[in-house]
Design a protein around this motif. Sequence first.
Motif, mmCIF file in Angstrom:
data_model
loop_
_atom_site.group_PDB
_atom_site.id
_atom_site.type_symbol
_atom_site.label_atom_id
_atom_site.label_comp_id
_atom_site.label_asym_id
_atom_site.label_seq_id
_atom_site.Cartn_x
_atom_site.Cartn_y
_atom_site.Cartn_z
ATOM 1 N N VAL A 131 -22.599 23.439 -42.074
ATOM 2 C CA VAL A 131 -21.171 23.511 -42.367
ATOM 3 C C VAL A 131 -20.800 22.301 -43.211
ATOM 4 C CG1 VAL A 131 -18.842 23.554 -41.415
ATOM 5 C CG2 VAL A 131 -20.705 24.730 -40.210
ATOM 6 N N ARG A 132 -20.075 22.557 -44.315
ATOM 7 C CA ARG A 132 -19.618 21.455 -45.170
ATOM 8 C C ARG A 132 -18.105 21.535 -45.344
ATOM 9 N NH1 ARG A 132 -24.010 21.206 -50.181
ATOM 10 N NH2 ARG A 132 -25.624 20.017 -49.067
ATOM 11 N N VAL A 133 -17.454 20.398 -45.154
ATOM 12 C CA VAL A 133 -16.007 20.284 -45.371
ATOM 13 C C VAL A 133 -15.805 19.225 -46.453
ATOM 14 C CG1 VAL A 133 -13.775 19.766 -44.350
ATOM 15 C CG2 VAL A 133 -15.529 20.930 -42.984
ATOM 16 N N THR A 134 -15.335 19.666 -47.629
ATOM 17 C CA THR A 134 -15.203 18.775 -48.785
ATOM 18 C C THR A 134 -13.746 18.675 -49.193
ATOM 19 O OG1 THR A 134 -17.399 19.403 -49.578
ATOM 20 C CG2 THR A 134 -15.939 18.351 -51.170
ATOM 21 N N ASP A 135 -13.275 17.440 -49.434
ATOM 22 C CA ASP A 135 -11.901 17.237 -49.876
ATOM 23 C C ASP A 135 -11.885 16.477 -51.200
ATOM 24 O OD1 ASP A 135 -11.746 14.279 -49.486
ATOM 25 O OD2 ASP A 135 -12.000 14.804 -47.377
ATOM 26 N N THR A 136 -10.729 16.365 -51.801
ATOM 27 C CA THR A 136 -10.565 15.607 -53.044
ATOM 28 C C THR A 136 -9.679 14.385 -52.789
ATOM 29 O OG1 THR A 136 -8.707 17.034 -53.667
ATOM 30 C CG2 THR A 136 -10.878 17.616 -54.527
ATOM 31 N N GLY A 137 -9.870 13.774 -51.623
ATOM 32 C CA GLY A 137 -9.090 12.606 -51.240
ATOM 33 C C GLY A 137 -9.594 11.334 -51.900
ATOM 34 N N PRO A 138 -9.162 10.185 -51.387
ATOM 35 C CA PRO A 138 -9.513 8.898 -52.011
ATOM 36 C C PRO A 138 -10.963 8.490 -51.813
ATOM 37 C CG PRO A 138 -8.261 8.551 -49.999
ATOM 38 C CD PRO A 138 -8.243 10.026 -50.262
ATOM 39 N N GLY A 139 -11.690 9.182 -50.952
ATOM 40 C CA GLY A 139 -13.084 8.825 -50.716
ATOM 41 C C GLY A 139 -13.234 7.696 -49.713
ATOM 42 N N ILE A 140 -14.471 7.400 -49.362
ATOM 43 C CA ILE A 140 -14.790 6.378 -48.361
ATOM 44 C C ILE A 140 -15.761 5.384 -48.987
ATOM 45 C CG2 ILE A 140 -15.689 5.958 -46.042
ATOM 46 C CD1 ILE A 140 -15.125 8.902 -45.419
ATOM 47 N N ALA A 141 -15.462 4.107 -48.856
ATOM 48 C CA ALA A 141 -16.322 3.061 -49.406
ATOM 49 C C ALA A 141 -17.693 3.084 -48.722
ATOM 50 C CB ALA A 141 -15.663 1.697 -49.221
ATOM 51 N N PRO A 142 -18.751 2.696 -49.439
ATOM 52 C CA PRO A 142 -20.105 2.720 -48.855
ATOM 53 C C PRO A 142 -20.207 1.952 -47.546
ATOM 54 C CG PRO A 142 -20.226 2.349 -51.218
ATOM 55 C CD PRO A 142 -18.778 2.288 -50.853
ATOM 56 N N GLU A 143 -19.569 0.768 -47.477
ATOM 57 C CA GLU A 143 -19.668 -0.021 -46.240
ATOM 58 C C GLU A 143 -18.951 0.661 -45.076
ATOM 59 O OE1 GLU A 143 -16.310 -1.784 -48.788
ATOM 60 O OE2 GLU A 143 -18.335 -0.978 -49.064
ATOM 61 N N ASP A 144 -17.920 1.479 -45.377
ATOM 62 C CA ASP A 144 -17.217 2.204 -44.320
ATOM 63 C C ASP A 144 -17.992 3.442 -43.873
ATOM 64 O OD1 ASP A 144 -15.092 0.431 -44.233
ATOM 65 O OD2 ASP A 144 -14.021 1.461 -45.838
ATOM 66 N N GLN A 145 -18.764 4.027 -44.778
ATOM 67 C CA GLN A 145 -19.546 5.210 -44.415
ATOM 68 C C GLN A 145 -20.558 4.901 -43.322
ATOM 69 O OE1 GLN A 145 -21.158 7.456 -47.779
ATOM 70 N NE2 GLN A 145 -19.565 6.593 -49.100
ATOM 71 N N LEU A 146 -21.047 3.658 -43.278
ATOM 72 C CA LEU A 146 -22.034 3.273 -42.283
ATOM 73 C C LEU A 146 -21.431 3.206 -40.885
ATOM 74 C CD1 LEU A 146 -23.823 0.398 -44.265
ATOM 75 C CD2 LEU A 146 -24.601 2.759 -43.957
ATOM 76 N N ARG A 147 -20.093 3.061 -40.802
ATOM 77 C CA ARG A 147 -19.451 2.847 -39.501
ATOM 78 C C ARG A 147 -18.396 3.897 -39.173
ATOM 79 N NH1 ARG A 147 -17.317 -3.059 -38.790
ATOM 80 N NH2 ARG A 147 -17.242 -2.242 -36.670
ATOM 81 N N VAL A 148 -18.290 4.925 -40.010
ATOM 82 C CA VAL A 148 -17.176 5.862 -39.874
ATOM 83 C C VAL A 148 -17.222 6.646 -38.553
ATOM 84 C CG1 VAL A 148 -18.280 7.838 -40.999
ATOM 85 C CG2 VAL A 148 -15.819 7.516 -41.209
ATOM 86 N N PHE A 149 -18.406 6.746 -37.916
ATOM 87 C CA PHE A 149 -18.520 7.484 -36.659
ATOM 88 C C PHE A 149 -18.431 6.566 -35.438
ATOM 89 C CE2 PHE A 149 -20.837 10.161 -39.736
ATOM 90 C CZ PHE A 149 -20.091 11.325 -39.616
ATOM 91 N N GLU A 150 -18.132 5.287 -35.649
ATOM 92 C CA GLU A 150 -17.964 4.370 -34.527
ATOM 93 C C GLU A 150 -16.589 4.555 -33.885
ATOM 94 O OE1 GLU A 150 -18.664 0.340 -35.593
ATOM 95 O OE2 GLU A 150 -20.614 0.732 -36.494
ATOM 96 N N ARG A 151 -16.522 4.230 -32.605
ATOM 97 C CA ARG A 151 -15.246 4.317 -31.881
ATOM 98 C C ARG A 151 -14.246 3.329 -32.458
ATOM 99 N NH1 ARG A 151 -17.424 3.423 -25.889
ATOM 100 N NH2 ARG A 151 -18.487 1.787 -27.041
ATOM 101 N N PHE A 152 -13.024 3.802 -32.692
ATOM 102 C CA PHE A 152 -11.877 3.018 -33.147
ATOM 103 C C PHE A 152 -12.016 2.503 -34.583
ATOM 104 C CE2 PHE A 152 -11.735 2.466 -28.495
ATOM 105 C CZ PHE A 152 -10.477 2.954 -28.259
ATOM 106 N N TYR A 153 -13.095 2.878 -35.276
ATOM 107 C CA TYR A 153 -13.231 2.370 -36.644
ATOM 108 C C TYR A 153 -12.383 3.230 -37.581
ATOM 109 C CZ TYR A 153 -15.241 0.237 -40.766
ATOM 110 O OH TYR A 153 -15.398 -0.451 -41.931
ATOM 111 N N LYS A 154 -11.538 2.583 -38.385
ATOM 112 C CA LYS A 154 -10.607 3.305 -39.252
ATOM 113 C C LYS A 154 -10.858 3.056 -40.732
ATOM 114 C CE LYS A 154 -6.917 3.249 -35.817
ATOM 115 N NZ LYS A 154 -5.506 2.947 -35.564
ATOM 116 N N GLY A 155 -11.822 2.227 -41.061
ATOM 117 C CA GLY A 155 -12.154 2.027 -42.468
ATOM 118 C C GLY A 155 -11.070 1.319 -43.237
ATOM 119 N N ASP A 156 -10.834 1.781 -44.458
ATOM 120 C CA ASP A 156 -9.854 1.164 -45.359
ATOM 121 C C ASP A 156 -8.460 1.252 -44.750
ATOM 122 O OD1 ASP A 156 -8.399 0.176 -47.404
ATOM 123 O OD2 ASP A 156 -8.807 1.801 -48.817
#
Length: 357
Positions: free
Chosen positions: A285-310
């Motif tokens: 299953v793939r869900v693709t959007d045209t949003g602002p994207g996620i920085a490489p350093e945030d992609q490494l932690r995006v599945f952590e608890r309470f991590y909100k990235g940018d």
Amino acid sequence: MRGRRRHHEKLPFAVRVAGAVLMMLLASGAAFTVAFFLTRWVLSAAGAEWSDLPRQLLTWFVGMLLLVAASTVFGILARPKQLAFWNEINAALKRIAKGDFNVNLDQEDERYQGQFAGFIETINQMAQELKQMETLRQELISNVSHEIQSPLTSIRGFANTLQNEGLSLEERRRYLSIIEMESARLSKLSDNLLKLTSLESEHQPFEPRPCRLDVQLRNVVLACEPQWLEKSLELEVDLTETTVNADEQLLLQVWMNLIHNAIKFTPHGGSLHISLDKTAEGARVRVTDTGPGIAPEDQLRVFERFYKGDKSRTRTAGSGSGLGLAIAKKIVELHQGRILVASRVGAGSTFEVTLPL
């Protein structure tokens, strides 16, 4: 020194036993040789003439006395070192029991090698893992406190403002609406924390049964129709008929989270693409959007608890608890699947979930 330790640990058990027996034989041989000459000298000096049997018995008795005396002396000499060794081990374990996990016994120390090498390594590993758990616990407490404090501050502030008798009816309704929204946010945070705790403790009921994945995804898309219509999003759905063995209620949370996030972070007039196909690895299953994207350093932690990235990204799209993706990952892993993210800043994001067929 490390090389010698590895070499020693690789010796077969039989070889080590044979070596110990050989050392005992050598020690016994030396003791009885000394006893033979000592007995002979004593009898000669005393002018005694003993037959072979009594002389052999006396030699054996003197040899045994020499062995006992040597082992006693060795034990007395080695005892302080043994006491120091066990005192250090005991002190390290007491530090761990009191919550001090900065314990690291020097494995290069000769006393900690040989038969004790594995024991010392286990103590160091236990201290390291407990230290990591304590760090995670402190981070969780800090994050939960921060997430709770924000809506509580809003509720308290607007509740105090409502005590002003000069407020208009419209202002009162607006402030009450904010209080209601922040209360719902607190409730959702509590529910997500309970859900995540249940998933991580493996006490979550898991009832897999055949499930039409394409039908479930289509229903989620229809349920989210008011949200993507409100933002005038162009939606493309490409779903292959697929059946998987899964807990339908748990998987529903994954798709709701991914599609809601895609809608939330896609700007007005953007587009979404949701696809389902079969690969050699399973249902994808793939869900693709045209949003602002996620920085490489945030992609490494995006599945952590309470991590909100940018932080600017979360402010523009609305504040969440940072638990949704962590819950989604736990649910996917519970189904023996995997979840990945691919994104470029300014070019949107794609979340991919693969489940075994």
